[in-house]
Design a protein around this motif. Structure first.
Motif, short mmCIF file in Angstrom:
data_model
loop_
_atom_site.label_atom_id
_atom_site.label_comp_id
_atom_site.label_asym_id
_atom_site.label_seq_id
_atom_site.Cartn_x
_atom_site.Cartn_y
_atom_site.Cartn_z
N GLN A 94 36.80 48.66 37.65
CA GLN A 94 36.77 49.61 36.53
C GLN A 94 37.85 49.28 35.53
OE1 GLN A 94 36.68 53.30 39.11
NE2 GLN A 94 35.34 53.90 37.44
N TRP A 95 37.48 49.34 34.26
CA TRP A 95 38.38 48.95 33.18
C TRP A 95 38.39 50.01 32.09
CZ3 TRP A 95 40.85 44.27 33.91
CH2 TRP A 95 40.32 43.43 34.91
N LYS A 96 39.51 50.05 31.39
CA LYS A 96 39.65 50.97 30.27
C LYS A 96 40.22 50.19 29.10
CE LYS A 96 42.06 55.14 28.96
NZ LYS A 96 42.87 56.28 29.40
N ASN A 97 39.74 50.45 27.89
CA ASN A 97 40.28 49.69 26.76
C ASN A 97 41.17 50.53 25.84
OD1 ASN A 97 38.69 50.97 24.83
ND2 ASN A 97 37.22 49.30 24.65
N ASP A 98 41.68 49.88 24.81
CA ASP A 98 42.62 50.49 23.87
C ASP A 98 42.02 51.65 23.09
OD1 ASP A 98 41.29 47.93 23.13
OD2 ASP A 98 41.91 48.48 21.13
N LEU A 99 40.70 51.79 23.07
CA LEU A 99 40.05 52.91 22.38
C LEU A 99 39.73 54.06 23.34
CD1 LEU A 99 37.48 50.87 20.25
CD2 LEU A 99 39.56 51.97 19.41
N GLY A 100 39.95 53.83 24.64
CA GLY A 100 39.62 54.84 25.64
C GLY A 100 38.22 54.69 26.20
N SER A 101 37.54 53.59 25.89
CA SER A 101 36.22 53.33 26.45
C SER A 101 36.35 52.87 27.90
CB SER A 101 35.50 52.25 25.65
OG SER A 101 35.34 52.65 24.31
N ASN A 102 35.35 53.22 28.70
CA ASN A 102 35.36 52.87 30.13
C ASN A 102 34.25 51.89 30.46
OD1 ASN A 102 37.48 54.61 30.71
ND2 ASN A 102 36.09 56.34 31.05
N MET A 103 34.58 50.96 31.33
CA MET A 103 33.61 49.94 31.71
C MET A 103 33.70 49.72 33.21
SD MET A 103 33.44 46.06 30.23
CE MET A 103 35.01 45.43 30.83
N THR A 104 32.54 49.67 33.85
CA THR A 104 32.48 49.36 35.28
C THR A 104 31.70 48.06 35.44
OG1 THR A 104 32.49 51.68 35.87
CG2 THR A 104 31.69 50.15 37.54
N ILE A 105 32.28 47.11 36.15
CA ILE A 105 31.57 45.86 36.42
C ILE A 105 31.34 45.77 37.92
CG2 ILE A 105 31.73 43.34 36.35
CD1 ILE A 105 32.96 43.62 33.58
N TYR A 106 30.06 45.60 38.28
CA TYR A 106 29.69 45.48 39.69
C TYR A 106 30.03 44.07 40.17
CZ TYR A 106 27.16 49.68 38.32
OH TYR A 106 26.83 50.91 37.82
N GLU A 107 29.65 43.78 41.36
CA GLU A 107 30.05 42.52 42.00
C GLU A 107 29.66 41.29 41.18
OE1 GLU A 107 29.71 40.37 46.34
OE2 GLU A 107 28.78 42.33 46.03
N VAL A 108 30.64 40.39 41.00
CA VAL A 108 30.37 39.10 40.36
C VAL A 108 29.83 38.19 41.45
CG1 VAL A 108 31.37 37.13 39.14
CG2 VAL A 108 32.24 39.44 38.69
N ASN A 109 28.62 37.68 41.32
CA ASN A 109 28.06 36.87 42.41
C ASN A 109 28.54 35.42 42.31
OD1 ASN A 109 26.39 35.34 40.81
ND2 ASN A 109 24.56 36.56 41.20
N GLU A 110 28.10 34.59 43.25
CA GLU A 110 28.66 33.23 43.36
C GLU A 110 28.31 32.36 42.15
OE1 GLU A 110 25.12 31.64 46.36
OE2 GLU A 110 27.12 32.11 47.11
N ASP A 111 27.28 32.71 41.40
CA ASP A 111 26.96 31.98 40.17
C ASP A 111 27.73 32.52 38.97
OD1 ASP A 111 25.14 30.31 41.46
OD2 ASP A 111 23.53 31.80 41.23
N GLY A 112 28.47 33.59 39.18
CA GLY A 112 29.28 34.15 38.10
C GLY A 112 28.58 35.26 37.32
N ASP A 113 27.35 35.59 37.66
CA ASP A 113 26.70 36.63 36.86
C ASP A 113 26.96 38.02 37.42
OD1 ASP A 113 24.70 34.96 38.39
OD2 ASP A 113 23.52 36.79 38.14
N PHE A 114 26.95 38.96 36.51
CA PHE A 114 27.28 40.33 36.90
C PHE A 114 26.54 41.32 35.99
CE2 PHE A 114 30.70 39.01 33.93
CZ PHE A 114 30.61 40.01 32.96
#
Ligand SMILES: *[C@@H]1O[C@H](CO)[C@@H](O)[C@H](O)[C@H]1NC(C)=O
Ligand SMILES: *[C@@H]1O[C@H](CO)[C@@H](O)[C@H](O)[C@H]1NC(C)=O
Length: 143
Positions: A30-50
């Motif tokens: 989970q990430w938060k940016n300088d504007l207060g927006s929230n982002m959730t990134i699920y598992e990055v798989n072995e090919d790098g896609d998420f």
């Protein structure tokens, strides 16, 4: 003593190698940016896609903000300080954003430095010139 020396050497190599290795900077989480927006990134798989989801704190649309899906690549998938890119399909408006960036280890924190393009839908080709915006965002991992 005869036995201890190789043991200590091994111990040093194990701990030393671990301590020197740059910490991994995976996008998963989970990430938060300088504007207060929230982002959730699920598992990055072995090919790098998420995939993930994004809840923006800011919008130019009159529609109510809704959580929106994102799709991307981390490159390389398994090394420190990787680059990445992802696309957000805004759920509440006919616009698309693409982000590109890199994850950095800054002290004990992971920081995502990004640039984005936002494409708005315009009614005809005459308005194409004003349809794309550009910006910067910095994200930090939510502790
Ligand atoms: C992001 O998450 C934090 C903590 O959960 C919350 O306080 C904040 O309101 C969220 N931001 C948005 C835009 O929803
Ligand atoms: C909006 O995006 C979320 C993903 O975060 C998805 O679960 C949901 O179904 C989407 N809603 C619409 C109306 O597309």
């Amino acid at each position: 003593m005869v036995q201890a020396t190789p043991f200590l050497l091994l111990l040093f190599l194990a701990l030393g190698a671990h301590g020197l290795a740059v910490k991994k900077c995976s996008l998963t989480g989970q990430w938060k940016n300088d504007l207060g927006s929230n982002m959730t990134i699920y598992e990055v798989n072995e090919d790098g896609d998420f995939s993930g989801k994004y809840l923006t704190a800011v919008s130019d649309s009159s529609s109510e903000i809704r959580e929106s899906p994102l799709l991307g690549f981390q490159h390389p998938p398994d090394e420190s300080q990787p680059t990445f890119g992802f696309t957000i399909r805004w759920n509440f408006t006919n616009t698309i954003s693409v982000f590109t960036g890199q994850c950095f280890e800054e002290g004990n924190r992971e920081v995502l430095k990004t640039m984005w393009l936002l494409r708005s839908r315009v009614e005809n080709i005459k308005n194409d010139w004003k349809a794309t915006r550009v910006g910067y965002n910095t994200f930090w991992r939510l502790e």
